[in-house]
Write an enzyme that holds these catalytic residues in place. Structure first.
Site, PDB file in Angstrom:
ATOM      1  N   GLY A   1     -77.511   4.933 -12.859  1.00 18.14           N
ATOM      2  CA  GLY A   1     -76.657   5.394 -13.952  1.00 18.14           C
ATOM      3  C   GLY A   1     -77.171   6.672 -14.579  1.00 18.14           C
TER       4      GLY A   1
ATOM      5  N   THR B   1     -78.362   7.267 -17.600  1.00 21.00           N
ATOM      6  CA  THR B   1     -79.621   7.153 -18.366  1.00 21.00           C
ATOM      7  C   THR B   1     -80.808   7.108 -17.412  1.00 21.00           C
ATOM      8  OG1 THR B   1     -78.298   5.756 -19.849  1.00 21.00           O
ATOM      9  CG2 THR B   1     -80.637   5.954 -20.353  1.00 21.00           C
TER      10      THR B   1
ATOM     11  N   ASP C   1     -74.675  -1.443 -19.890  1.00 22.43           N
ATOM     12  CA  ASP C   1     -73.394  -1.110 -20.516  1.00 22.43           C
ATOM     13  C   ASP C   1     -73.293  -1.714 -21.912  1.00 22.43           C
ATOM     14  OD1 ASP C   1     -72.258   0.315 -18.227  1.00 22.43           O
ATOM     15  OD2 ASP C   1     -72.465  -1.631 -17.252  1.00 22.43           O
TER      16      ASP C   1
ATOM     17  N   GLY D   1     -73.394  -3.048 -14.524  1.00 20.79           N
ATOM     18  CA  GLY D   1     -72.515  -2.935 -13.371  1.00 20.79           C
ATOM     19  C   GLY D   1     -71.388  -1.952 -13.548  1.00 20.79           C
ATOM     20  N   GLY D   2     -71.408  -1.213 -14.670  1.00 19.47           N
ATOM     21  CA  GLY D   2     -70.393  -0.169 -14.860  1.00 19.47           C
ATOM     22  C   GLY D   2     -70.397   0.813 -13.694  1.00 19.47           C
ATOM     23  N   GLY D   3     -71.583   1.032 -13.137  1.00 18.52           N
ATOM     24  CA  GLY D   3     -71.704   1.931 -11.981  1.00 18.52           C
ATOM     25  C   GLY D   3     -71.574   1.197 -10.656  1.00 18.52           C
TER      26      GLY D   3
ATOM     27  N   GLU E   1     -79.344  -4.381  -8.679  1.00 20.52           N
ATOM     28  CA  GLU E   1     -80.037  -4.323  -9.975  1.00 20.52           C
ATOM     29  C   GLU E   1     -80.551  -5.713 -10.360  1.00 20.52           C
ATOM     30  OE1 GLU E   1     -77.598  -0.570 -11.930  1.00 20.52           O
ATOM     31  OE2 GLU E   1     -76.945  -2.586 -12.400  1.00 20.52           O
TER      32      GLU E   1
HETATM   33  C1  5RP Z   1     -74.924   0.570 -13.126  1.00 19.46           C
HETATM   34  C2  5RP Z   1     -75.364   0.042 -14.437  1.00 19.46           C
HETATM   35  C3  5RP Z   1     -75.809   1.031 -15.457  1.00 19.46           C
HETATM   36  O1  5RP Z   1     -77.077   0.682 -15.899  1.00 19.46           O
HETATM   37  C4  5RP Z   1     -74.851   1.001 -16.615  1.00 19.46           C
HETATM   38  O2  5RP Z   1     -73.543   1.235 -16.135  1.00 19.46           O
HETATM   39  C5  5RP Z   1     -75.220   2.051 -17.657  1.00 19.46           C
HETATM   40  O3  5RP Z   1     -74.950   3.331 -17.179  1.00 19.46           O
HETATM   41  P1  5RP Z   1     -75.245   4.617 -18.016  1.00 19.46           P
HETATM   42  O4  5RP Z   1     -76.732   4.783 -18.115  1.00 19.46           O
HETATM   43  O5  5RP Z   1     -74.597   5.721 -17.212  1.00 19.46           O
HETATM   44  O6  5RP Z   1     -74.604   4.475 -19.374  1.00 19.46           O
HETATM   45  O7  5RP Z   1     -75.391  -1.134 -14.692  1.00 19.46           O
HETATM   46  O8  5RP Z   1     -74.461  -0.451 -12.291  1.00 19.46           O
END
Ligand code: 5RP
Length: 220
Positions: free
Chosen positions: A29, A31, A85, A96-98, A104
């Site tokens: 992600g 971050t 998220d 899991g947003g990504g 993970e």
């Molecule tokens: C990816 C994730 C990420 O950790 C989550 O989506 C946060 O993403 P970001 O750092 O872009 O806000 O779980 O599967």
């Protein structure tokens, strides 16, 4: 302070948890991208090897010259750094947003310490405003969606997206998750589900939040 500045602040603070000689698990992600870049800038010689949770993070790690190994070759990790998220104050997470939730969750399980990094907007009272990702075997997508509806959620297929494991994602909307541990168990038991993006049985150990007032650290 912009959300990206807050994420970078949290990523910088996570470096303090990385000990020289570490085998480090790396999440996915925006971050985590800041974390990888800072790790390369400030500690590249200190990292023995890495285990990555996605093809995207693997590429970024390799671009910086880090070794990336299969978890089976490493066995166990001292530390895992990843974003989220949403988090509640007990460090139960939605992830899991990504779309990288399965790898993970595997790396989190294999790690002694899970350091979660995020901007302060990710801390919530009750999980569920962010749609809960569920990775499913493609042929079971509709069957699992019907079961999730019976549990009270509104699943939507993340169309045109295939996970690194070749599967589909259902994002479950309109859920106020009062008991994350129980819901994680219920969804895990559905045939056809690979992984649910609730990290409650194995929550984060430390949550580092970047914000206008600086870093806030919450420990489980
Ligand atoms: C990816 C994730 C990420 O950790 C989550 O989506 C946060 O993403 P970001 O750092 O872009 O806000 O779980 O599967």
């Amino acid at each position: 302070m912009s959300p990206d500045e807050k994420k970078k602040q949290a990523a910088q603070a996570a470096l303090e948890y990385v000990l020289p000689g570490s085998i480090i698990g790396v999440g996915t992600g925006s971050t985590v991208n800041f974390f990888i870049d800072l790790l390369a800038e400030k500690m590249s010689g200190d990292i023995e090897t890495t285990v990555s949770s996605s093809e995207a993070s693997t590429q970024r790690l390799k671009k910086h010259g880090f070794r990336v190994e299969d978890l089976n070759a490493v066995g166990h990790l001292s530390i895992y750094v990843d974003g989220a998220d949403e988090s509640n104050s007990r460090l139960h997470l939605i992830k899991g947003g990504g779309g990288a939730l399965t790898r993970e969750k595997i790396i989190a399980e294999a790690s002694d310490q899970f350091i979660c990094i995020a901007d302060d907007s990710k801390l919530v009272g009750t999980l569920g405003a962010f749609p809960l990702p569920v990775e499913v075997i493609p042929m079971a997508r509709i069957m699992v969606a019907e079961k999730l509806e019976k549990l009270g959620g509104s699943p939507r297929w993340r169309e045109n997206f295939i996970t690194d494991n070749g599967n589909h994602i259902l994002d479950v909307h309109e859920w106020s998750i009062d008991n994350p541990v129980e819901l994680e168990t219920q969804i895990n038991q559905m045939v056809g589900v690979v992984t649910v993006g609730l990290f409650a049985h194995r929550p984060a150990d430390v949550l580092i939040l970047g914000g206008d007032q600086g870093i806030r650290t919450i420990t489980a």
